[in-house]
Write an enzyme that holds these catalytic residues in place. Structure first.
Site: not given
Ligand code: GLC
Ligand code: GLC
Length: 803
Positions: A483
């Protein structure tokens, strides 16, 4: 060091001291009513939606942390104590918290009085039930004042924590017999209320928090408790609570049982009131009378234990590795079920007020529970697919109550569509139920837009193929699985969400990770459609897969490992040419799992991965960590080095590397990686790891972090599903497939034999694996070529495999 121990027989983790490094929690509930409960009795309850229907209050940023929850006080002479240690915090003569599957037990002893508090949400019941057993082990008669108390949340947890100009006026309760009814907003549009009740006549009660606590006090020392009294306060606005007091005496050796019930009731709109302004309590009476006695409570506990025993009997292993067995047989599958229920909604790190269900998260979670609850997995797939758009892209999240896509976050995460292929293929392999492909499924929930689920999968494939960049690799969009790799974002406004801002739609930034996914899941799609007779389509998709593999080998290989991506200016990310972020884990795991470049590339990629990213707790997500913020990379470079996506062990992706090792038949490396972060294996480092030793956390701080080895964000993580897949399908090698059950273990050298039972398509497979010279497989005594145990309608099949 440890703060407790596993009791595998009872399927419990037993915590032996209240001062765990962080609250160690458990989950109660299976359908509608859910509770979180910490090892000192903290936590909260909600009905279905942790934001909109929060029943009891919890303050996430409170100090001391984890205050509130189940507030029990026992007054014995001059001493006030709590069976779970908190809220009273009087040192106990004995303390135990036993977290079991769907229940928790607190044992407290003080001055010759023994208390055992068991909390659970019984199956098919919209209520948390709390059984408090008091026993006098001393030689004197004890006169006790016992209080049980909860603080109500005014339903919408976000409003409850911010809209005080309104909230302080609306709180309302009704009191009848030994029950306090919480009915805030029931007078107007709500048709639900909550109640807290005990199966004994009250000696006193309070429903106004400030009266109960007194000025300048918190839950650890309420004035009413200090004075051994109740004021009979009736909440009007402010903060309603339900404090129930029962005075009792216990002769030496005597035992008494109190049953407390925290329930939720929804009434039909035309049956809301019994009399003007008086709530209709009929349903509450029914719930209450179902739990009047200890026998009723114990029967519900027995039913709950049977439910779990039967669920978990679908996959069990017995090996020489006790810790592997307890993870696989109990805790890992339990955590998978928690992710089914909660997605990423409510934990001690997810406030229950934020994101709903993630598209990719839910698809991946399914890989971990599809063998446990296939019918509910089927429903889930259709719910998820229903938020996809006509062009194959999808909303990134949806709301569990409405099942509608979440417009705030929108779409544009280009890995999302392919996860739908992953989970559907896994479902069909598990169940053999091809009919799911025919289910009419809407796009974006628009009535009339329904197309068979298969069309949704096809659009996922087409979406990836039609969104490629200059190197023939898939465009990344806002981000892929990571993400925080936001290559089109370019945000320089503090506080802006990296997930929703795109200031620079390059149309160029590409993801090698999605390419790896496409190779893996494109093949799975081809296999799926071939099985329903669409061989032309299968061939066509396989040609596209070959083309993608070629693109990765030509443009996605850095020399010693797979590149991560190309940025908006077509510069490589995750390359030796970069100063920081030279290698990322995700494409190594996925491209090797997908078999890209065969053994040669696979071995190279994994040895670079271990050499550069390996640490004591697994494989870090990238290295070297970014030391500065780069707007062309986005959130990944926003975290201090060693945390989260900037260089922690992001546990979710470690099992990809494990499965990649299994693909290369390296059982030693696979198992070694497993043990580095499987909770049971690092239990004795709990003072460093800090989160619960019985469930996975999202991240473990990497070597660059000050708190190297410290975990955060326990429970709600895709790690649960993927580690279960890695252990059961990789190490143990038991893989559901279209024509049967594959048994192809990838064991470390030190494991000589094991047995597995696996319920698959109605047959119980009793599998024995051992080492020996005459390699091969026998089913019910007869030799079978290859690794697939063919389907059968027998009830039980014995499988012997010699490796
Ligand atoms: C932020 C967090 C990530 C999470 C995302 C969800 O980027 O760091 O871990 O998955 O938000 O929207
Ligand atoms: C968080 C989110 C997942 C994402 C991950 C890596 O776990 O829930 O959707 O893939 O972060 O950013």
């Amino acid at each position: 060091m440890k703060y407790g121990f596993f009791d595998d027989q009872a399927r419990e983790y037993v915590i032996t001291r209240p001062d765990t490094p962080l609250p160690w929690i458990n989950y109660l509930g299976n359908e509608g009513f859910f509770s979180l409960v910490s090892n000192t009795g903290g936590g909260y309850s909600f009905y279905k939606d942790a934001k909109l229907q929060r029943i009891t209050r919890f303050r996430y940023n409170n100090v001391p942390v984890d205050e509130g929850g189940r507030l029990f006080y026992i007054c014995d002479g001059d001493t006030v104590w709590s069976p779970a240690f908190r809220p009273a915090m009087t040192p106990l003569d004995h303390y135990r918290c036993r977290h079991g599957l769907g229940y928790s037990v607190f044992e407290g002893r003080k001055n010759g009085v023994r208390a055992e508090l068991t909390v659970t949400v019984p199956l098919h019941t919209d209520m948390e039930v709390q059984k408090l057993v008091l026993q006098n082990d001393s030689s004197e008669t004890k006169a006790l004042n016992v209080y049980g108390c909860v603080e109500w949340c005014l339903w919408n947890a976000v409003d409850d924590a911010q809209n005080f100009q309104r909230n302080f006026n609306i709180g309302e309760v009704e009191i009848e017999g030994s029950t306090v009814y919480h009915k805030t907003e029931y007078r107007e549009r709500r048709d639900h209320y909550a109640f807290y009740s005990v199966n004994a006549p009250l000696s006193g009660m309070d429903t106004d928090r400030d009266a109960f606590l007194g000025q300048f006090r918190g839950f650890s020392s309420p004035k009413a408790v200090e004075e051994r009294t109740s004021y009979g306060s009736v909440a009007s606005g402010w903060a309603p609570v339900a404090s129930l007091r029962i005075d009792l005496t216990l002769a030496p050796g005597e035992r008494k049982v109190l049953i407390f019930r925290l329930g939720y009731v929804k009434n039909p709109a035309d049956q809301k009131f019994a009399a003007p302004g008086i709530i209709n309590k009929k349903r509450a009476y029914e719930l209450i009378s179902a739990f009047e006695t200890e026998e009723q409570f114990d029967a519900a506990m027995a039913e709950l234990k049977d439910y779990w025993a039967s669920l978990l009997s679908r996959f069990t292993v017995k090996s020489s590795e006790e810790k592997l067995d307890r993870m696989v047989n109990i805790w890992n599958q339990y955590q998978c079920m928690v992710t089914f229920n909660m997605s990423r909604s409510a934990s001690y790190y997810e406030s229950g007020t934020g994101r709903g269900m993630g598209f990719r998260d839910s698809c991946q979670d399914l890989l971990g529970f599809v063998h446990l609850i296939p019918e509910r997995a089927r429903e889930r797939i259709i719910d998820i697919a229903s938020i996809q758009f006509e062009d194959g892209s999808t909303y990134h999240q949806y709301q569990p109550l409405t099942k509608r896509g979440n417009a705030d976050i929108g779409s544009g995460f280009n890995d999302d569509p392919l996860w739908l292929v992953a989970c559907t293929a896994a479902y069909v392999r598990e169940t053999g139920d091809f009919t799911i492909l025919d289910v009419p499924t809407p796009f974006n929930n628009v009535p009339g837009s329904e197309k068979p689920l298969l069309t949704h999968l096809r659009r996922s494939i087409q979406y990836t193929l039609s969104h490629r960049g200059p190197h023939r690799l898939p465009l990344i969009g806002r981000a892929d699985w990571n993400d925080c790799l936001n290559l089109n974002c370019f945000s320089n406004e503090p506080g802006e969400s990296f997930q929703t801002v795109s200031n620079f739609e390059s149309g160029k930034a590409e993801s090698v990770f999605i390419a790896g996914m496409f190779v893996k899941y494109g093949r799975e799609y081809a296999e799926l459609v071939r099985r329903i007779g669409l061989s032309d389509e299968a061939d066509e998709v396989l040609r596209a897969v070959d083309d993608m593999e070629d693109a990765v080998l030509r443009n996605g290989w850095d020399g010693e490992w797979f590149l991560r991506a190309y940025d908006a200016f077509e510069r490589p990310v995750g390359s030796h040419l970069n100063e920081e972020g030279q290698i990322y884990i995700e494409p190594q795991g996925f491209c090797v799992m997908a078999g890209i470049g065969g053994e040669e590339y696979g071995r190279k990629a994994l040895s670079s991965t271990e050499a550069r990213l390996g640490n004591d707790y697994g494989i870090e997500i990238l290295t070297p960590c970014y030391t500065e913020y780069h707007d062309y990379l986005g959130e990944v470079s926003s975290y201090p080095p060693g945390y989260k996506e900037n260089g922690s062990v992001f546990c979710h992706n470690n099992p990809w590397v494990l499965l990649a090792y299994c693909r290369l038949k390296d059982g030693n490396a696979a198992f070694d990686l497993y043990t580095r972060n499987a909770p049971a294996y690092i239990e004795d480092k709990s003072e460093i790891h800090r989160t619960e030793p019985y469930c996975y956390s999202q991240t473990i701080a990497g070597r660059s972090a000050k708190n190297y080895g410290e975990a955060k964000n326990s429970w709600l993580t895709g790690t649960a599903a993927w580690t279960f897949v890695a252990a059961s399908q990789g190490i143990l090698g038991i893989r559901p497939d279209y024509d049967g059950l594959i048994v192809d273990p990838c064991l470390p050298d030190h494991m000589d034999q094991l047995t597995v039972t696996r319920l698959f398509r109605g047959t119980r497979y009793e599998i024995t694996v051992k080492r020996g010279p005459d390699k091969g497989m026998r089913t019910d005594g007869k030799p079978v070529a290859g690794h697939i145990v063919p389907l059968t309608d027998k009830e039980t099949v014995k499988v012997e495999v010699t490796i």
